[in-house]
Design a protein around this motif. Structure first.
Motif, PDB file in Angstrom:
ATOM      1  N   ALA A  59       1.834   6.428   4.170  1.00  0.00           N
ATOM      2  CA  ALA A  59       1.181   5.811   4.554  1.00  0.00           C
ATOM      3  C   ALA A  59      -0.535   5.379   3.465  1.00  0.00           C
ATOM      4  O   ALA A  59      -0.554   6.403   2.539  1.00  0.00           O
ATOM      5  N   LYS A  60      -1.243   4.279   3.512  1.00  0.00           N
ATOM      6  CA  LYS A  60      -2.682   4.483   2.718  1.00  0.00           C
ATOM      7  C   LYS A  60      -3.593   5.320   3.284  1.00  0.00           C
ATOM      8  O   LYS A  60      -3.701   4.453   4.500  1.00  0.00           O
ATOM      9  N   ASN A  61      -4.584   5.302   2.577  1.00  0.00           N
ATOM     10  CA  ASN A  61      -5.838   6.431   3.129  1.00  0.00           C
ATOM     11  C   ASN A  61      -6.778   5.965   3.192  1.00  0.00           C
ATOM     12  O   ASN A  61      -6.938   5.562   0.808  1.00  0.00           O
ATOM     13  N   GLY A  62      -7.500   5.388   2.665  1.00  0.00           N
ATOM     14  CA  GLY A  62      -9.153   4.666   1.802  1.00  0.00           C
ATOM     15  C   GLY A  62     -10.151   4.060   3.156  1.00  0.00           C
ATOM     16  O   GLY A  62      -9.857   3.801   3.701  1.00  0.00           O
ATOM     17  N   PRO A  63     -11.345   4.255   2.772  1.00  0.00           N
ATOM     18  CA  PRO A  63     -12.285   3.466   2.948  1.00  0.00           C
ATOM     19  C   PRO A  63     -12.652   1.869   2.504  1.00  0.00           C
ATOM     20  O   PRO A  63     -13.257   1.279   3.421  1.00  0.00           O
ATOM     21  N   LYS A  64     -11.808   1.717   1.506  1.00  0.00           N
ATOM     22  CA  LYS A  64     -11.035  -0.027   1.126  1.00  0.00           C
ATOM     23  C   LYS A  64      -9.819   0.074   0.658  1.00  0.00           C
ATOM     24  O   LYS A  64      -9.371   1.322   0.302  1.00  0.00           O
ATOM     25  N   ILE A  65      -9.185  -1.094   0.813  1.00  0.00           N
ATOM     26  CA  ILE A  65      -7.919  -1.134   0.457  1.00  0.00           C
ATOM     27  C   ILE A  65      -7.906  -1.224  -1.286  1.00  0.00           C
ATOM     28  O   ILE A  65      -6.539  -0.330  -2.332  1.00  0.00           O
ATOM     29  N   SER A  66      -9.172  -1.807  -2.064  1.00  0.00           N
ATOM     30  CA  SER A  66      -9.026  -1.300  -3.792  1.00  0.00           C
ATOM     31  C   SER A  66      -9.008  -0.059  -4.189  1.00  0.00           C
ATOM     32  O   SER A  66      -8.937   0.540  -4.789  1.00  0.00           O
ATOM     33  N   ARG A  67      -9.569   1.280  -2.748  1.00  0.00           N
ATOM     34  CA  ARG A  67      -9.636   2.483  -3.379  1.00  0.00           C
ATOM     35  C   ARG A  67      -8.646   3.313  -2.309  1.00  0.00           C
ATOM     36  O   ARG A  67      -8.703   4.147  -1.806  1.00  0.00           O
ATOM     37  N   ARG A  83      -6.939   4.350  -6.466  1.00  0.00           N
ATOM     38  CA  ARG A  83      -7.091   3.171  -7.108  1.00  0.00           C
ATOM     39  C   ARG A  83      -6.056   1.876  -6.773  1.00  0.00           C
ATOM     40  O   ARG A  83      -5.287   1.439  -7.126  1.00  0.00           O
ATOM     41  N   GLY A  84      -5.673   1.474  -5.197  1.00  0.00           N
ATOM     42  CA  GLY A  84      -5.139   0.965  -4.649  1.00  0.00           C
ATOM     43  C   GLY A  84      -3.621   1.660  -3.896  1.00  0.00           C
ATOM     44  O   GLY A  84      -3.346   1.219  -3.238  1.00  0.00           O
ATOM     45  N   GLY A  85      -3.695   2.845  -4.284  1.00  0.00           N
ATOM     46  CA  GLY A  85      -2.675   2.642  -3.364  1.00  0.00           C
ATOM     47  C   GLY A  85      -0.400   2.848  -4.395  1.00  0.00           C
ATOM     48  O   GLY A  85      -1.088   2.173  -5.134  1.00  0.00           O
ATOM     49  N   ARG A  86      -0.248   4.161  -4.414  1.00  0.00           N
ATOM     50  CA  ARG A  86       1.433   4.036  -4.840  1.00  0.00           C
ATOM     51  C   ARG A  86       2.283   3.972  -3.988  1.00  0.00           C
ATOM     52  O   ARG A  86       2.251   4.241  -2.767  1.00  0.00           O
ATOM     53  N   GLY A  87       3.602   3.891  -4.008  1.00  0.00           N
ATOM     54  CA  GLY A  87       4.541   4.126  -3.455  1.00  0.00           C
ATOM     55  C   GLY A  87       4.828   2.440  -2.700  1.00  0.00           C
ATOM     56  O   GLY A  87       3.902   1.493  -3.268  1.00  0.00           O
ATOM     57  N   PRO A  88       5.502   2.320  -1.712  1.00  0.00           N
ATOM     58  CA  PRO A  88       5.850   1.082  -0.904  1.00  0.00           C
ATOM     59  C   PRO A  88       4.078   0.449  -0.055  1.00  0.00           C
ATOM     60  O   PRO A  88       3.303   1.715   0.676  1.00  0.00           O
ATOM     61  N   VAL A  89       3.805  -0.506  -0.365  1.00  0.00           N
ATOM     62  CA  VAL A  89       2.524  -1.201  -0.206  1.00  0.00           C
ATOM     63  C   VAL A  89       2.545  -1.668   1.729  1.00  0.00           C
ATOM     64  O   VAL A  89       1.955  -1.737   2.284  1.00  0.00           O
ATOM     65  N   LYS A  90       3.989  -1.941   1.738  1.00  0.00           N
ATOM     66  CA  LYS A  90       3.825  -3.056   3.464  1.00  0.00           C
ATOM     67  C   LYS A  90       5.539  -2.332   3.342  1.00  0.00           C
ATOM     68  O   LYS A  90       6.127  -2.008   4.539  1.00  0.00           O
ATOM     69  N   ASN A  91       6.687  -3.005   2.562  1.00  0.00           N
ATOM     70  CA  ASN A  91       7.908  -3.426   2.968  1.00  0.00           C
ATOM     71  C   ASN A  91       8.246  -2.190   2.097  1.00  0.00           C
ATOM     72  O   ASN A  91       8.406  -1.618   0.972  1.00  0.00           O
ATOM     73  N   PRO A  92       9.536  -1.972   2.451  1.00  0.00           N
ATOM     74  CA  PRO A  92      10.327  -0.687   2.536  1.00  0.00           C
ATOM     75  C   PRO A  92      10.893  -1.241   0.656  1.00  0.00           C
ATOM     76  O   PRO A  92      11.639  -1.658   0.378  1.00  0.00           O
ATOM     77  N   PRO A  93      11.656   0.455   0.744  1.00  0.00           N
ATOM     78  CA  PRO A  93      11.693   0.493  -1.148  1.00  0.00           C
ATOM     79  C   PRO A  93      13.677   0.352  -0.651  1.00  0.00           C
ATOM     80  O   PRO A  93      14.305   0.746   0.040  1.00  0.00           O
ATOM     81  N   THR A 134       4.598  19.010   6.319  1.00  0.00           N
ATOM     82  CA  THR A 134       2.771  18.750   6.141  1.00  0.00           C
ATOM     83  C   THR A 134       2.280  17.620   5.237  1.00  0.00           C
ATOM     84  O   THR A 134       3.410  17.339   4.253  1.00  0.00           O
ATOM     85  N   GLU A 135       1.447  16.880   5.980  1.00  0.00           N
ATOM     86  CA  GLU A 135       0.930  15.574   4.401  1.00  0.00           C
ATOM     87  C   GLU A 135       0.667  15.757   3.183  1.00  0.00           C
ATOM     88  O   GLU A 135      -0.175  17.314   2.949  1.00  0.00           O
ATOM     89  N   ARG A 136       1.098  15.296   1.970  1.00  0.00           N
ATOM     90  CA  ARG A 136       1.052  15.229   0.766  1.00  0.00           C
ATOM     91  C   ARG A 136       0.651  14.472   0.458  1.00  0.00           C
ATOM     92  O   ARG A 136       0.954  12.689   0.797  1.00  0.00           O
ATOM     93  N   GLU A 137      -0.242  14.368  -1.055  1.00  0.00           N
ATOM     94  CA  GLU A 137      -0.517  12.949  -1.814  1.00  0.00           C
ATOM     95  C   GLU A 137       1.011  12.441  -1.797  1.00  0.00           C
ATOM     96  O   GLU A 137       1.885  13.139  -2.907  1.00  0.00           O
ATOM     97  N   LEU A 138       1.191  11.667  -2.431  1.00  0.00           N
ATOM     98  CA  LEU A 138       2.047  10.544  -3.334  1.00  0.00           C
ATOM     99  C   LEU A 138       1.920  11.317  -4.723  1.00  0.00           C
ATOM    100  O   LEU A 138       2.617  11.495  -5.654  1.00  0.00           O
ATOM    101  N   VAL A 139       1.287  11.122  -5.414  1.00  0.00           N
ATOM    102  CA  VAL A 139       0.986  11.136  -6.566  1.00  0.00           C
ATOM    103  C   VAL A 139      -0.988  11.260  -6.166  1.00  0.00           C
ATOM    104  O   VAL A 139      -2.207  10.248  -5.499  1.00  0.00           O
ATOM    105  N   GLN A 140      -1.028  12.134  -7.411  1.00  0.00           N
ATOM    106  CA  GLN A 140      -1.836  13.235  -6.708  1.00  0.00           C
ATOM    107  C   GLN A 140      -3.813  12.829  -7.255  1.00  0.00           C
ATOM    108  O   GLN A 140      -3.453  12.425  -8.476  1.00  0.00           O
ATOM    109  N   GLY A 141      -4.621  12.224  -6.011  1.00  0.00           N
ATOM    110  CA  GLY A 141      -5.921  11.823  -7.046  1.00  0.00           C
ATOM    111  C   GLY A 141      -5.435  10.039  -7.797  1.00  0.00           C
ATOM    112  O   GLY A 141      -6.896  10.095  -8.122  1.00  0.00           O
TER     113      GLY A 141
END
Length: 369
Positions: A94-102, A129-139, A119-126
């Motif tokens: 899932a995506k998390n951020g104040p804006k889509i671009s962040r 810049r727009g999110g990693r992994g799948p953005v809407k559709n499954p891999p 436990t929840e974790r970041e997919l790519v730590q730190g």
């Protein structure tokens, strides 16, 4: 397409815990047949009280009361994606951020089909810049075990730029690396392309992309997603709303697509239909209407129809921005995720007027392929 009635069920409960919900995703257990669905919900897109909700059940049967699976971090939540790994673990991105671009991407893993979660974790730590992994559709997971996740990035501001890319993991989701889709922005009138949907063909991987141009774009890879062909426009009307494809044969070129058929960017998100292609997404034919807004979906026993929580003078329409789309939800049936069910039919989850998540079952017999 006329005269075919598709079975549709509200799966998100009575909606009393939010004003708007959107961006559903579904999977089905091959062993039990249980469907797991997730979506984001809160006051509106980009609201700080948005959370990721999950439920489990069967069409026509009992559904668990929806529960929050991701919330907080003083940011909004967006676009969950569910996917089963080869070892049977269920992943939730899932995506998390104040804006889509962040956006950042967070994930949790379930070893029991969505009943309990790690436990929840970041997919790519730190990486914000727009999110990693799948953005809407499954891999897609290739025969070599490579995870290929459809990804995209959107810049903010008055002149946004959109680009599609794919995030690859060769170690079961522990590490990720990006591959870009070439696109000639000079030939475009709008921002570009985002939110690709991906399938396997006999010649490799194929994806089509949502666009700002009134029609979809197509790209292919013959090396498991390492490199992609320049994205080219195809003759498939595209109204700048999310869509989702599902391959209909493992080694052929037949594919189905759940989408809104309009060609006006930010235009109406009704009806919601399924189209098919037998040439790997080059050409498409409309097959069946899932939703036209004329007949309400079915409700599980004891569940009341959620209210459309807008003012009486609200109108249909979409106002895009880096902080999310502003919309009333009126006449909106959108943002589908589609999978092939264990019985061979298609299951499609989608937003129903921003007040409910609906899952439809589409028999293979109505597709004509």
């Amino acid at each position: 397409m006329a005269g075919v009635e598709i079975e549709r069920w509200v799966v998100s409960g009575d909606g009393a815990s939010w004003r708007q919900c959107h961006a559903s995703t579904i999977v089905q257990s091959a062993d039990s047949g249980v469907i797991t669905a997730a979506w984001f919900a809160g006051d509106k897109e980009g609201a700080l009280n948005n959370a990721i909700w999950v439920t489990r059940g069967t069409l026509g049967g009992v559904w668990d009361p929806p529960k929050v699976i991701l919330r907080g971090h003083e940011r909004s939540w967006w676009n969950p994606v569910l996917a089963y790994a080869p070892d049977g673990a269920l992943w939730l991105f899932a995506k998390n951020g104040p804006k889509i671009s962040r956006w950042k991407t967070w994930f949790r893993v379930s070893q029991d089909g969505g009943q309990t979660w790690s436990t929840e974790r970041e997919l790519v730590q730190g990486d914000d810049r727009g999110g990693r992994g799948p953005v809407k559709n499954p891999p897609i997971i290739t025969k070599s075990g490579l995870w290929v996740a459809p990804n995209s990035v959107e810049s903010g501001g008055e002149n946004p730029i959109w680009n599609c890319r794919f995030d690859l993991s060769s170690d079961g989701g522990r590490h990720w690396r990006l591959t870009e889709v070439p696109l000639d922005h000079a030939a475009l009138q709008g921002a570009g392309i985002i939110q690709p949907t991906l399938w396997r063909s006999r010649n490799g991987l194929v994806a089509i992309c949502r666009s700002s141009e009134g029609h979809a774009y197509r790209t292919t890879s013959d090396d498991d997603g390492e490199h992609w062909s320049p994205a080219k426009a195809i003759r498939l009307a595209q109204n700048n709303s999310g869509f989702c494809a599902a391959g209909l044969d493992e080694v052929g070129s037949k594919v189905a697509l759940a989408h809104n058929p309009g060609s006006n960017p930010w235009g109406p998100r009704c009806p919601l239909i399924v189209s098919t292609s037998d040439d790997d997404g080059v050409t498409w034919q409309s097959r069946v209407t899932i939703e036209d807004g004329k007949r309400p979906p079915l409700l599980p026993t004891g569940v009341m129809m959620p209210h459309l929580q807008v003012s009486t003078d609200a109108s249909e329409g979409y106002e895009p921005g880096d902080a999310g789309i502003a919309t009333s939800g009126i006449n909106e049936y959108s943002y589908p995720t589609m999978i092939v069910s264990v019985d061979g039919s298609l299951l499609v989850s989608y937003t129903w007027q921003r007040r409910a998540i609906v899952v439809a079952r589409v028999p293979r017999s109505v597709l004509g392929v």
